[in-house]
Design a protein around this motif. Sequence first.
Motif, PDB file in Angstrom:
ATOM      1  N   SER A 183       0.810  -1.217   0.000  1.00 47.86           N
ATOM      2  CA  SER A 183       0.000   0.000   0.000  1.00 47.86           C
ATOM      3  C   SER A 183       0.844   1.268   0.000  1.00 47.86           C
ATOM      4  O   SER A 183       0.305   2.367  -0.061  1.00 47.86           O
ATOM      5  N   LEU A 184       2.173   1.129   0.076  1.00 43.38           N
ATOM      6  CA  LEU A 184       3.065   2.269  -0.072  1.00 43.38           C
ATOM      7  C   LEU A 184       3.542   2.299  -1.519  1.00 43.38           C
ATOM      8  O   LEU A 184       4.259   1.403  -1.958  1.00 43.38           O
ATOM      9  N   LEU A 185       3.138   3.333  -2.258  1.00 45.90           N
ATOM     10  CA  LEU A 185       3.353   3.405  -3.698  1.00 45.90           C
ATOM     11  C   LEU A 185       4.476   4.400  -3.987  1.00 45.90           C
ATOM     12  O   LEU A 185       4.269   5.614  -3.918  1.00 45.90           O
ATOM     13  N   PRO A 186       5.676   3.926  -4.331  1.00 48.09           N
ATOM     14  CA  PRO A 186       6.813   4.825  -4.479  1.00 48.09           C
ATOM     15  C   PRO A 186       6.789   5.638  -5.760  1.00 48.09           C
ATOM     16  O   PRO A 186       6.332   5.176  -6.811  1.00 48.09           O
ATOM     17  N   CYS A 187       7.294   6.856  -5.658  1.00 51.59           N
ATOM     18  CA  CYS A 187       7.479   7.728  -6.807  1.00 51.59           C
ATOM     19  C   CYS A 187       8.760   8.530  -6.574  1.00 51.59           C
ATOM     20  O   CYS A 187       9.403   8.388  -5.547  1.00 51.59           O
ATOM     21  N   GLN A 188       9.139   9.365  -7.545  1.00 53.93           N
ATOM     22  CA  GLN A 188      10.416  10.071  -7.474  1.00 53.93           C
ATOM     23  C   GLN A 188      10.297  11.417  -6.779  1.00 53.93           C
ATOM     24  O   GLN A 188       9.474  12.253  -7.141  1.00 53.93           O
ATOM     25  N   HIS A 189      11.184  11.634  -5.817  1.00 50.15           N
ATOM     26  CA  HIS A 189      11.223  12.886  -5.038  1.00 50.15           C
ATOM     27  C   HIS A 189      12.515  13.616  -5.359  1.00 50.15           C
ATOM     28  O   HIS A 189      13.542  13.449  -4.688  1.00 50.15           O
ATOM     29  N   GLY A 190      12.483  14.429  -6.404  1.00 49.65           N
ATOM     30  CA  GLY A 190      13.662  15.165  -6.808  1.00 49.65           C
ATOM     31  C   GLY A 190      14.763  14.254  -7.298  1.00 49.65           C
ATOM     32  O   GLY A 190      14.516  13.188  -7.878  1.00 49.65           O
ATOM     33  N   CYS A 191      16.007  14.661  -7.041  1.00 50.15           N
ATOM     34  CA  CYS A 191      17.186  13.860  -7.399  1.00 50.15           C
ATOM     35  C   CYS A 191      18.029  13.596  -6.152  1.00 50.15           C
ATOM     36  O   CYS A 191      18.034  12.503  -5.622  1.00 50.15           O
ATOM     37  N   TRP A 192      18.686  14.635  -5.681  1.00 47.82           N
ATOM     38  CA  TRP A 192      19.496  14.541  -4.473  1.00 47.82           C
ATOM     39  C   TRP A 192      18.842  15.236  -3.271  1.00 47.82           C
ATOM     40  O   TRP A 192      19.362  15.165  -2.172  1.00 47.82           O
ATOM     41  N   HIS A 193      17.747  15.927  -3.505  1.00 48.70           N
ATOM     42  CA  HIS A 193      17.124  16.772  -2.482  1.00 48.70           C
ATOM     43  C   HIS A 193      18.121  17.834  -2.009  1.00 48.70           C
ATOM     44  O   HIS A 193      18.298  18.069  -0.801  1.00 48.70           O
ATOM     45  N   ARG A 194      18.755  18.479  -2.983  1.00 48.90           N
ATOM     46  CA  ARG A 194      19.712  19.548  -2.701  1.00 48.90           C
ATOM     47  C   ARG A 194      19.109  20.899  -3.037  1.00 48.90           C
ATOM     48  O   ARG A 194      18.396  21.035  -4.043  1.00 48.90           O
ATOM     49  N   ASN A 195      19.433  21.882  -2.216  1.00 48.79           N
ATOM     50  CA  ASN A 195      18.959  23.239  -2.447  1.00 48.79           C
ATOM     51  C   ASN A 195      19.908  23.962  -3.400  1.00 48.79           C
ATOM     52  O   ASN A 195      21.096  24.102  -3.125  1.00 48.79           O
ATOM     53  N   HIS A 196      19.378  24.430  -4.534  1.00 52.47           N
ATOM     54  CA  HIS A 196      20.166  25.184  -5.514  1.00 52.47           C
ATOM     55  C   HIS A 196      19.777  26.660  -5.546  1.00 52.47           C
ATOM     56  O   HIS A 196      20.251  27.399  -6.416  1.00 52.47           O
ATOM     57  N   ALA A 197      18.924  27.071  -4.635  1.00 56.00           N
ATOM     58  CA  ALA A 197      18.484  28.470  -4.638  1.00 56.00           C
ATOM     59  C   ALA A 197      19.629  29.384  -4.196  1.00 56.00           C
ATOM     60  O   ALA A 197      20.510  28.992  -3.425  1.00 56.00           O
ATOM     61  N   SER A 198      19.595  30.600  -4.697  1.00 59.94           N
ATOM     62  CA  SER A 198      20.597  31.577  -4.299  1.00 59.94           C
ATOM     63  C   SER A 198      20.373  31.989  -2.844  1.00 59.94           C
ATOM     64  O   SER A 198      19.290  31.773  -2.279  1.00 59.94           O
ATOM     65  N   ALA A 199      21.387  32.582  -2.246  1.00 63.64           N
ATOM     66  CA  ALA A 199      21.303  32.979  -0.840  1.00 63.64           C
ATOM     67  C   ALA A 199      20.090  33.872  -0.599  1.00 63.64           C
ATOM     68  O   ALA A 199      19.866  34.835  -1.323  1.00 63.64           O
ATOM     69  N   GLY A 200      19.303  33.514   0.406  1.00 62.64           N
ATOM     70  CA  GLY A 200      18.112  34.290   0.738  1.00 62.64           C
ATOM     71  C   GLY A 200      16.865  33.850   0.016  1.00 62.64           C
ATOM     72  O   GLY A 200      15.759  34.270   0.375  1.00 62.64           O
ATOM     73  N   GLY A 201      17.004  33.018  -1.014  1.00 57.86           N
ATOM     74  CA  GLY A 201      15.838  32.553  -1.754  1.00 57.86           C
ATOM     75  C   GLY A 201      15.204  31.341  -1.099  1.00 57.86           C
ATOM     76  O   GLY A 201      15.822  30.658  -0.264  1.00 57.86           O
ATOM     77  N   LYS A 202      13.963  31.063  -1.467  1.00 54.35           N
ATOM     78  CA  LYS A 202      13.287  29.882  -0.939  1.00 54.35           C
ATOM     79  C   LYS A 202      13.943  28.619  -1.488  1.00 54.35           C
ATOM     80  O   LYS A 202      14.321  28.555  -2.669  1.00 54.35           O
ATOM     81  N   LYS A 203      14.069  27.618  -0.636  1.00 51.88           N
ATOM     82  CA  LYS A 203      14.751  26.395  -1.034  1.00 51.88           C
ATOM     83  C   LYS A 203      14.076  25.737  -2.241  1.00 51.88           C
ATOM     84  O   LYS A 203      12.850  25.627  -2.296  1.00 51.88           O
ATOM     85  N   ALA A 204      14.889  25.296  -3.193  1.00 48.15           N
ATOM     86  CA  ALA A 204      14.376  24.636  -4.380  1.00 48.15           C
ATOM     87  C   ALA A 204      15.500  23.865  -5.050  1.00 48.15           C
ATOM     88  O   ALA A 204      16.652  24.326  -5.084  1.00 48.15           O
ATOM     89  N   GLU A 205      15.185  22.702  -5.569  1.00 49.21           N
ATOM     90  CA  GLU A 205      16.144  21.928  -6.347  1.00 49.21           C
ATOM     91  C   GLU A 205      16.005  22.221  -7.837  1.00 49.21           C
ATOM     92  O   GLU A 205      16.948  22.006  -8.597  1.00 49.21           O
ATOM     93  N   PHE A 206      14.835  22.730  -8.236  1.00 48.53           N
ATOM     94  CA  PHE A 206      14.555  22.929  -9.653  1.00 48.53           C
ATOM     95  C   PHE A 206      14.005  24.330  -9.908  1.00 48.53           C
ATOM     96  O   PHE A 206      12.908  24.505 -10.440  1.00 48.53           O
ATOM     97  N   GLY A 207      14.783  25.317  -9.501  1.00 50.60           N
ATOM     98  CA  GLY A 207      14.367  26.703  -9.662  1.00 50.60           C
ATOM     99  C   GLY A 207      14.598  27.226 -11.060  1.00 50.60           C
ATOM    100  O   GLY A 207      15.250  26.596 -11.903  1.00 50.60           O
ATOM    101  N   ALA A 208      14.091  28.430 -11.301  1.00 48.08           N
ATOM    102  CA  ALA A 208      14.146  29.035 -12.633  1.00 48.08           C
ATOM    103  C   ALA A 208      15.559  29.365 -13.083  1.00 48.08           C
ATOM    104  O   ALA A 208      15.823  29.479 -14.287  1.00 48.08           O
ATOM    105  N   ASP A 209      16.487  29.521 -12.133  1.00 48.31           N
ATOM    106  CA  ASP A 209      17.841  29.914 -12.507  1.00 48.31           C
ATOM    107  C   ASP A 209      18.699  28.750 -12.983  1.00 48.31           C
ATOM    108  O   ASP A 209      19.840  28.955 -13.412  1.00 48.31           O
ATOM    109  N   ARG A 210      18.187  27.534 -12.964  1.00 44.76           N
ATOM    110  CA  ARG A 210      18.953  26.376 -13.423  1.00 44.76           C
ATOM    111  C   ARG A 210      18.647  26.065 -14.888  1.00 44.76           C
ATOM    112  O   ARG A 210      17.510  26.202 -15.349  1.00 44.76           O
ATOM    113  N   ALA A 211      19.644  25.615 -15.617  1.00 45.94           N
ATOM    114  CA  ALA A 211      19.498  25.334 -17.044  1.00 45.94           C
ATOM    115  C   ALA A 211      18.644  24.087 -17.261  1.00 45.94           C
ATOM    116  O   ALA A 211      18.781  23.092 -16.540  1.00 45.94           O
TER     117      ALA A 211
END
Length: 256
Positions: free
Chosen positions: A79-107
Amino acid sequence: MTLEATDALWLPLAAELERWSAAGREVVLWWRDDDAIAASPALDRLSDLSRRYGLPVLLAVIPMLAEPSLAAALRQMPSLLPCQHGCWHRNHASAGGKKAEFGADRAAADIRRELVEARTRLADLLGPALLPVFVPPWNRIDPAHAALLPDIGFRGLSCFRGYRLGADGGPTLVNTALDIMDWRARIGRPPTDLVDEACRLLTALRGGSDDRASFGLLLHHRDHDETAWAFLEGFLARMTAHPAVANGDPRRLFGL
């Protein structure tokens, strides 16, 4: 007095569900649990709740951190159905920005490469049990990156309430609505606050036009304290027993 025994706590929820019944409406209850990486007593507890209440869990697994013990455990937890949660769960946001692994500033090329690599690793680890649903860490993904997901093989996307796809679209979007954790203190939120918020959200859903509105709980089993677990017990017991509530299966919600 235990949370489960505090009947007065749940009276507003019971009243709201009765309004759903009186209106001839039904709400679909479902839940998502994030940050899974390994077998643990907390994962066992989540599986037990899911089994007892007949409510499958969309289990968001961090691909590059997932361990073989998780795959072994999930084979015994259908009953536990796995799916993908990001990649590494790493924050790539710039200093002061909200945490995100897939923000607009990444290619986009970097995003695509990471997603494919992580998806391949997770598929090798979990096999056919893996659902083609993507859950971004911190519930954040730039809409332009979300539009890439169908080409990579994802048919579903789940964030938190308020997230919307952009003009370029994306996979089927089903958001969660109620986060049971207080992340500033990293503890379960007060039950009275959660019941009040659940009632406000359900009231807004009831006023909408969707005959099969869905209401998603957001969990993090690795971080739950006894307050969080006790709230879940009481909330699930009352919701799943009410005729205005249908148990939701993530596979149906995402059209899989």
